[in-house]
Write an enzyme that holds these catalytic residues in place. Structure first.
Site, PDB file in Angstrom:
ATOM      1  N   PRO A  38      53.739  38.791  15.819  1.00 53.80           N
ATOM      2  CA  PRO A  38      52.951  37.582  15.552  1.00 53.80           C
ATOM      3  C   PRO A  38      52.447  36.936  16.841  1.00 53.80           C
ATOM      4  O   PRO A  38      53.093  37.061  17.881  1.00 53.80           O
ATOM      5  CB  PRO A  38      53.951  36.649  14.850  1.00 53.80           C
ATOM      6  N   ASP A  39      51.294  36.261  16.758  1.00 54.95           N
ATOM      7  CA  ASP A  39      50.867  35.490  17.927  1.00 54.95           C
ATOM      8  C   ASP A  39      51.571  34.141  17.872  1.00 54.95           C
ATOM      9  O   ASP A  39      52.524  33.956  17.089  1.00 54.95           O
ATOM     10  CB  ASP A  39      49.331  35.389  18.010  1.00 54.95           C
ATOM     11  N   PHE A  40      51.165  33.183  18.677  1.00 53.13           N
ATOM     12  CA  PHE A  40      51.881  31.904  18.734  1.00 53.13           C
ATOM     13  C   PHE A  40      51.253  30.838  17.863  1.00 53.13           C
ATOM     14  O   PHE A  40      51.926  30.156  17.104  1.00 53.13           O
ATOM     15  CB  PHE A  40      51.952  31.411  20.188  1.00 53.13           C
ATOM     16  N   ARG A  41      49.927  30.714  17.950  1.00 54.45           N
ATOM     17  CA  ARG A  41      49.283  29.516  17.407  1.00 54.45           C
ATOM     18  C   ARG A  41      48.445  29.731  16.160  1.00 54.45           C
ATOM     19  O   ARG A  41      47.845  28.773  15.676  1.00 54.45           O
ATOM     20  CB  ARG A  41      48.446  28.842  18.506  1.00 54.45           C
ATOM     21  N   GLN A 111      49.154  37.806  29.155  1.00 54.30           N
ATOM     22  CA  GLN A 111      50.159  36.760  28.924  1.00 54.30           C
ATOM     23  C   GLN A 111      51.281  37.319  28.062  1.00 54.30           C
ATOM     24  O   GLN A 111      52.247  36.637  27.766  1.00 54.30           O
ATOM     25  CB  GLN A 111      49.522  35.583  28.173  1.00 54.30           C
ATOM     26  N   ASN A 112      51.115  38.552  27.604  1.00 58.54           N
ATOM     27  CA  ASN A 112      52.077  39.110  26.662  1.00 58.54           C
ATOM     28  C   ASN A 112      53.299  39.679  27.373  1.00 58.54           C
ATOM     29  O   ASN A 112      53.206  40.170  28.491  1.00 58.54           O
ATOM     30  CB  ASN A 112      51.405  40.188  25.817  1.00 58.54           C
ATOM     31  N   ASP A 114      55.289  41.922  25.692  1.00 62.68           N
ATOM     32  CA  ASP A 114      55.717  43.008  24.817  1.00 62.68           C
ATOM     33  C   ASP A 114      55.644  44.393  25.446  1.00 62.68           C
ATOM     34  O   ASP A 114      56.029  45.393  24.827  1.00 62.68           O
ATOM     35  CB  ASP A 114      54.910  42.979  23.503  1.00 62.68           C
ATOM     36  N   HIS A 131      53.100  36.158  32.425  1.00 65.35           N
ATOM     37  CA  HIS A 131      54.252  35.432  31.890  1.00 65.35           C
ATOM     38  C   HIS A 131      55.502  36.301  31.897  1.00 65.35           C
ATOM     39  O   HIS A 131      56.420  36.087  31.116  1.00 65.35           O
ATOM     40  CB  HIS A 131      53.949  34.920  30.475  1.00 65.35           C
ATOM     41  N   ASN A 230      37.434  37.479  20.232  1.00 67.37           N
ATOM     42  CA  ASN A 230      38.532  36.681  19.677  1.00 67.37           C
ATOM     43  C   ASN A 230      38.154  36.181  18.282  1.00 67.37           C
ATOM     44  O   ASN A 230      36.981  36.131  17.948  1.00 67.37           O
ATOM     45  CB  ASN A 230      38.791  35.478  20.603  1.00 67.37           C
TER      46      ASN A 230
HETATM   47  P1  OAD Z   1      47.902  32.203  20.892  1.00 65.12           P
HETATM   48  O1  OAD Z   1      48.688  32.434  19.647  1.00 65.12           O
HETATM   49  O2  OAD Z   1      47.860  30.831  21.430  1.00 65.12           O
HETATM   50  O3  OAD Z   1      46.397  32.663  20.651  1.00 65.12           O
HETATM   51  C1  OAD Z   1      46.090  33.898  20.067  1.00 65.12           C
HETATM   52  C2  OAD Z   1      44.577  33.965  19.836  1.00 65.12           C
HETATM   53  O4  OAD Z   1      44.259  35.265  19.389  1.00 65.12           O
HETATM   54  C3  OAD Z   1      44.073  32.978  18.783  1.00 65.12           C
HETATM   55  O5  OAD Z   1      42.831  32.448  19.192  1.00 65.12           O
HETATM   56  C4  OAD Z   1      43.920  33.878  17.531  1.00 65.12           C
HETATM   57  O6  OAD Z   1      42.928  33.433  16.638  1.00 65.12           O
HETATM   58  C5  OAD Z   1      43.517  35.176  18.175  1.00 65.12           C
HETATM   59  N1  OAD Z   1      43.844  36.384  17.404  1.00 65.12           N
HETATM   60  C6  OAD Z   1      44.986  36.684  16.745  1.00 65.12           C
HETATM   61  N2  OAD Z   1      44.948  37.918  16.224  1.00 65.12           N
HETATM   62  C7  OAD Z   1      43.722  38.430  16.551  1.00 65.12           C
HETATM   63  C8  OAD Z   1      43.053  39.672  16.301  1.00 65.12           C
HETATM   64  N3  OAD Z   1      43.633  40.663  15.638  1.00 65.12           N
HETATM   65  N4  OAD Z   1      41.803  39.806  16.781  1.00 65.12           N
HETATM   66  C9  OAD Z   1      41.186  38.818  17.477  1.00 65.12           C
HETATM   67  N5  OAD Z   1      41.771  37.636  17.752  1.00 65.12           N
HETATM   68  C10 OAD Z   1      43.020  37.441  17.302  1.00 65.12           C
HETATM   69  O7  OAD Z   1      48.441  33.264  21.961  1.00 65.12           O
HETATM   70  P2  OAD Z   1      48.222  33.236  23.545  1.00 65.12           P
HETATM   71  O8  OAD Z   1      46.897  32.717  23.903  1.00 65.12           O
HETATM   72  O9  OAD Z   1      48.594  34.575  24.052  1.00 65.12           O
HETATM   73  O10 OAD Z   1      53.611  31.561  26.614  1.00 65.12           O
HETATM   74  O11 OAD Z   1      49.345  32.209  23.994  1.00 65.12           O
HETATM   75  C11 OAD Z   1      49.500  31.893  25.345  1.00 65.12           C
HETATM   76  C12 OAD Z   1      50.929  31.592  25.689  1.00 65.12           C
HETATM   77  O12 OAD Z   1      51.428  30.569  24.812  1.00 65.12           O
HETATM   78  C13 OAD Z   1      51.886  32.717  25.469  1.00 65.12           C
HETATM   79  O13 OAD Z   1      51.913  33.636  26.536  1.00 65.12           O
HETATM   80  C14 OAD Z   1      53.204  32.023  25.320  1.00 65.12           C
HETATM   81  C15 OAD Z   1      52.779  30.885  24.444  1.00 65.12           C
HETATM   82  O14 OAD Z   1      53.529  29.736  24.556  1.00 65.12           O
HETATM   83  C16 OAD Z   1      54.892  31.511  26.948  1.00 65.12           C
HETATM   84  O15 OAD Z   1      55.770  31.811  26.180  1.00 65.12           O
HETATM   85  C17 OAD Z   1      55.146  31.048  28.331  1.00 65.12           C
END
Ligand code: OAD
Length: 273
Positions: A38-41, A111-112, A114, A131, A230
């Protein structure tokens, strides 16, 4: 302007013309959602929307260094779930590796944590894990490294791991991933200037909400074309005349870009091998 049009086709043409020899790629969690992480946000599926079981006041506490010292269990539980080993790189990771293979990748900033970039074959020298990663871990007090295999085993068993040294009196072992309240790895600071050397920037799968990583696309000179792939429009993309915003799924868009480049067959072959 350097691009004939603000589209994937325009970017492909620019690459094929030989004007993009130093491509800098910046990625985030959106690149790995198709791998099952899963992503974060993201509102429903993101990690921060699914931490109710930990009763955190603020979901980002799970990656907060102070909180971790008081209560390491939430992070350790999560670490067990997302620990590298069971996930495979996506076609988007493979595309970055293909850029490296073709000698066009100047640097990948991720930033990943994994490790999927490494698994896709991106050479260590072209990679900045901004990160950190789950590749190593150490005592938060004496900073001595803890053996990876043993750590992995114990995390899988659901244990919280402490430093064995007497003088540390049970200080925690933490993977070398950057928590809120910690500095980014030295390598990020040492290599940040590479972003400004780019002749093409590709940003994928990140909300660009977290600094200082989100400053990287701003470090790039205004004349340098920037491509955003994105689901959402993020950062300052769109303000510059050679910005291309390609909204949608990254794997789908990357396949489209590979088609436009005539690289699709090679990409799919690398990915399945
Ligand atoms: P986010 O979860 O903040 O953002 C992910 C982005 O990718 C969002 O804009 C989603 O809409 C988009 N997305 C998800 N799946 C997708 C797909 N299959 N195709 C295209 N877009 C997609 O994740 P990050 O930006 O990586 O830090 O978060 C940054 C940092 O916040 C992480 O490294 C982590 C977190 O807190 C730490 O833990 C220090």
């Amino acid at each position: 302007r350097k691009l004939s049009e603000r589209s994937l086709a325009g970017v492909a043409e620019y690459i094929l013309s030989g004007q993009a020899q130093k491509i800098v790629v910046m990625i985030g969690a959106g690149l790995s959602t198709a791998a099952g992480i899963p992503d974060f946000r993201s509102p429903k599926t993101g990690l921060y929307a699914n931490l109710q079981r930990f009763n955190l006041e603020d979901p980002t506490d799970i990656f907060d260094i102070q909180f971790f010292q008081e209560d390491p269990k939430p992070f350790y539980t999560l670490a067990e779930e997302i620990y590298p080993g069971k996930y495979k790189p996506t076609i988007s990771h493979q595309f970055i590796s293909l850029l490296a293979k073709k000698g066009l990748l100047h640097q990948l900033f991720t930033q990943n944590v994994d490790c999927l970039e490494r698994l896709a074959g991106v050479p260590d020298d072209l990679l900045v894990e901004a990160h950190g990663s789950f590749n190593s871990q150490r005592c938060i007090k004496c900073k001595t490294e803890y053996p990876t295999e043993e750590f992995r085993e114990r995390v899988r068993k659901g244990e919280v791991v402490y430093c064995p040294a007497d003088e540390c009196k049970g200080a925690l072992i933490k993977p070398d991933i950057t928590f809120f309240g910690e500095q980014l790895p030295t390598r990020f600071r040492q290599r940040r200037h590479l972003a400004s050397e780019a002749d093409l920037v590709i940003v994928m799968g990140t909300s660009l909400q977290v600094g200082p990583f989100n400053e990287l696309p701003e470090d790039v000179p205004h004349i340098t074309p920037r491509l955003l792939i994105n689901r959402d429009r993020v950062g300052s993309f769109g303000l510059r005349s050679d910005d291309v915003i390609w909204l949608g799924d990254c794997d789908e868009s990357v396949r489209e870009l590979a088609d436009a480049l005539g690289w699709r067959e090679e990409l799919e072959k690398d990915w399945t091998e």
